[in-house]
Design an enzyme around this catalytic site. Sequence first.
Site, PDB file in Angstrom:
ATOM      1  CB  ALA A  65      -1.058   0.152   1.157  1.00  0.00           C
ATOM      2  N   GLY A 114       0.976  -5.528   0.764  1.00  0.00           N
ATOM      3  CA  GLY A 114      -0.023  -5.430  -0.064  1.00  0.00           C
ATOM      4  C   GLY A 114       0.278  -6.326  -1.353  1.00  0.00           C
ATOM      5  CD  GLU A 117      -2.214  -7.626   3.144  1.00  0.00           C
ATOM      6  OE1 GLU A 117      -1.961  -6.457   2.358  1.00  0.00           O
ATOM      7  OE2 GLU A 117      -2.919  -7.399   4.034  1.00  0.00           O
ATOM      8  CD  GLU A 137       1.588  -5.454   5.928  1.00  0.00           C
ATOM      9  OE1 GLU A 137       2.280  -6.504   6.559  1.00  0.00           O
ATOM     10  OE2 GLU A 137       0.920  -5.741   4.880  1.00  0.00           O
TER      11      GLU A 137
END
Length: 263
Positions: A65, A114, A117, A137
């Site tokens: 992200a 991300g 992910e 994160e």
Amino acid sequence: MTELIPMELRDGVALLTLNRPDKLNALSYALIDRLMQRLDAIEVDDAIRAVILTGAGERAFSAGADIAEFSGSVAHGADHAVRDFVRRGQTMTARLESFSKPVIAAVNGLAYGGGCEITEAVHLAVASERARFAKPEIKLAMPPTFGGTQRLPRLAGRKRALELLLTGEPFSPDHALAIGLVNRVVPHGDLLSAADALARQIIRHPPGAVAAVITAATRGLNLSIDEGLLVERAQFAMLAGREELSRGLAEWRSRPRDAAQTG
Ligand code: COA
């Protein structure tokens, strides 16, 4: 303006590229929105049977992200952050996970946050020997927000996933292979051809059957076995009246004698 998700179409396979190489293909809101638009268009295009997702440039699949952007949403409070950042990212990974056509990640470099992910959410993944994964994160003092606390434990097992989630330490493509995050690791130069070959092994089969397998396996995984079997049954029932299945069965019955041995 730069195209954030360029698409190349070749013989039924769409290659989508996350295209912000100067930011290691960080997932800005605009990039996520563009990816969703691409998926919407692909889903209704019968000429496209499979999707390969990769990253632009030499270094990254995606570094996750866009921290600069979502920091702004966080500064506006929890409601903003959940709506603009978390919900957007979770919607993207859920869409990839449940997409009716096979989606294959071709992980060409860093897949952090991300980026990891997305790899967890898609149906299949091929990694370059140069790929590097991480769940970083925790180093930002937050949990993953695009499904990373949910899908990785399901893929890798709770303790293996918790080690990666709680330490934030990068891991190799071989480790990704060992924990079931990717299907294979290939030399860097072979990455796209390996992903393409995998896509073509799938799309030689009829689209309804491919979609049924994806739906049954993806939905079923999050249900009890009894509920999952109902999903499997419904997927079969949907195909039972269709020409695609009648043709598949008829072709098998009328196959040449030696076809059973050659597959
Ligand atoms: N969001 C926004 N920008 C990012 C980014 C991210 N997740 N990851 C990298 N970038 C940008 C950097 O800001 C830099 O841009 P700039 O040159 O304009 O400052 C550029 O991409 C290159 O990154 P840089 O940090 O200089 O490369 P590096 O080789 O030193 O480090 C990483 C690579 C992946 C270790 C480092 O970029 C990083 O930690 N990124 C964040 C990973 C992360 O925590 N992701 C999860 C977010 S929830």
